[in-house]
Scaffold this active site. Structure first.
Site, PDB file in Angstrom:
ATOM      1  N   TYR A  41      -7.062   3.779 -39.355  1.00 42.07           N
ATOM      2  CA  TYR A  41      -7.666   2.535 -39.824  1.00 42.07           C
ATOM      3  C   TYR A  41      -7.424   1.396 -38.840  1.00 42.07           C
ATOM      4  O   TYR A  41      -6.345   1.264 -38.259  1.00 42.07           O
ATOM      5  CB  TYR A  41      -7.081   2.134 -41.183  1.00 42.07           C
ATOM      6  N   MET A  67      -3.228   6.313 -47.151  1.00 41.84           N
ATOM      7  CA  MET A  67      -2.726   6.672 -48.475  1.00 41.84           C
ATOM      8  C   MET A  67      -2.250   8.113 -48.563  1.00 41.84           C
ATOM      9  O   MET A  67      -1.230   8.409 -49.206  1.00 41.84           O
ATOM     10  CB  MET A  67      -3.808   6.435 -49.537  1.00 41.84           C
ATOM     11  N   LYS A  72      20.844   5.227 -61.411  1.00 43.87           N
ATOM     12  CA  LYS A  72      19.712   4.382 -61.795  1.00 43.87           C
ATOM     13  C   LYS A  72      18.523   4.645 -60.881  1.00 43.87           C
ATOM     14  O   LYS A  72      18.640   5.352 -59.871  1.00 43.87           O
ATOM     15  CB  LYS A  72      20.118   2.905 -61.708  1.00 43.87           C
ATOM     16  N   ARG A  88      25.459 -13.191 -58.539  1.00 44.68           N
ATOM     17  CA  ARG A  88      24.279 -12.570 -59.140  1.00 44.68           C
ATOM     18  C   ARG A  88      24.519 -12.411 -60.632  1.00 44.68           C
ATOM     19  O   ARG A  88      23.915 -13.095 -61.441  1.00 44.68           O
ATOM     20  CB  ARG A  88      23.973 -11.230 -58.456  1.00 44.68           C
TER      21      ARG A  88
END
Length: 368
Positions: A255, A303, A35, A130
């Site tokens: 930054y 980024m 998955k 769950r």
């Protein structure tokens, strides 16, 4: 042209890890958990490389359809089952098996005729709370599935362990006892063990095991790494230096000017950032492998770039290779520095990161 970040996917390591599953759980059937795009490794390529497992486990219907569209014919299990009766004809069409974990699903199955029966796993809540039927509900749910004409036989049984990643936590044994009591007298194959249980709790192995994280060469145990479990990392995330600077004492980096040079020093800029999936919250000091030697991250992750301290690497230059995790630098260790878990780092690798698969179709590495 700047060479982009790359994720080297080593299929030989994947096969090694699958053999490790067979060593630890001999004779058990294997449901490979692929998955979330195979934990960021590329679901289709991983499924093709694991073509001899007994089944694949995915979370959602669209993941299963992706596999079928790619030509995969092995059994596929929808671990979250289904939400709406309208999904059932499509599940039947794509020859999928379902996990049944709630009474509403039983109601839908009983009133929805299908072209042919589908496979089913009955999930028991043994203590994780769950998904799954409470132990007192299991016998009735089992009877209803067994009588449902749209469910193929035999129906299998499963549960999920909450604390198997802690070998000292007795709640795993309590869950095992709860499961065994709930299914007593039901003649069916069992599946309990995830990666941590395969490695650490052999009494949970049952007839089926469900390896996930360990297939990708990562330890599920906090404080341990793949090598200690006899595993090999499948993904190596890499990039290159794109700039090298000589900065004065007191110069700020990145930054927010949150990191300041304690002395005159060399600083390298590597082409990777949170836009590629490298964790923004990785703190200064997080190890990065440059030319095979560890150097620390400095400043904030941006980024597209990170900054590293080159004080120990006076010969470093533009174009030098940088490894963020994988071969030579465990992802488990990077996750610790970033206050997260390896699962999150692997799953977060962005689509713009180029995958390089080895061995490729010709036996060499191949871009994908």
């Amino acid at each position: 042209m700047t060479i982009p970040p790359r994720a080297l996917i080593n299929l030989n390591a994947l096969q090694h890890n699958l053999r490790r599953v067979h060593e630890l759980a001999p004779g058990r059937r294997i449901m490979a958990i692929i998955k979330a795009d195979a934990y960021g490794h590329g679901m289709v390529r991983i499924a093709r490389a694991l073509s001899d497992v007994d089944a694949f486990g995915v979370a959602r219907f669209n993941e299963a359809v992706t596999l079928r569209t790619a030509g995969l014919t092995q059994p596929i299990v929808l671990l979250e089952g289904f939400l709406d009766a309208a999904e059932l004809p499509l599940i039947c069409q794509h020859r999928l098996s379902i996990v049944v974990h709630h009474g509403a699903q039983l109601d839908m199955l009983e009133r929805t005729p299908l072209a042919e029966p589908i496979g089913a796993w009955l999930k028991i809540d043994s203590g994780m709370h769950r998904l799954g039927f409470a132990p007192a509900e299991v016998e009735d749910a089992w009877r209803r599935l067994a009588l449902c004409p749209w469910i193929s036989k035999p129906v299998r049984l499963m549960t999920h362990l909450a604390c198997a990643d802690d070998r000292a936590d007795r709640r795993t044994l309590e869950q095992l006892a709860c499961f065994n009591a709930a299914v007593n007298g039901l003649a069916a194959e069992h599946s309990i063990a995830n990666s941590a249980a395969i490695l650490g709790w052999p009494q949970t192995h049952g007839e089926w095991v469900r390896p996930g994280l360990m297939l990708y060469g990562v330890s599920p145990f906090p404080g341990r790494i793949a090598q200690q479990e006899g595993l090999k990392p499948v993904m190596t995330l890499s990039t290159r230096l794109i700039a090298v600077h000589n900065l004065d004492k007191g110069a700020s980096v990145g930054y927010g000017a949150s990191w300041t040079c304690p002395q005159a020093m060399r600083v390298g800029i590597a082409a990777i950032g949170y836009g590629d999936g490298y964790p923004r919250h990785a703190r200064p000091g997080t190890p990065v492998l440059l030319n095979g030697t560890r150097v620390p991250l400095i400043g904030r992750v941006s980024m597209d770039m990170i900054c590293v301290d080159l004080s120990s690497q006076p010969a470093a230059r533009i174009g030098d290779p940088v490894i963020l995790w994988g071969e030579g630098l465990p992802v488990e260790e990077v996750a610790h520095y970033a206050s997260t878990i390896p699962y999150e780092l692997l799953c977060a690798v962005a689509r713009r990161v180029q995958a390089v698969v080895t061995p490729g179709p010709t036996g060499k590495s191949a871009l994908q």
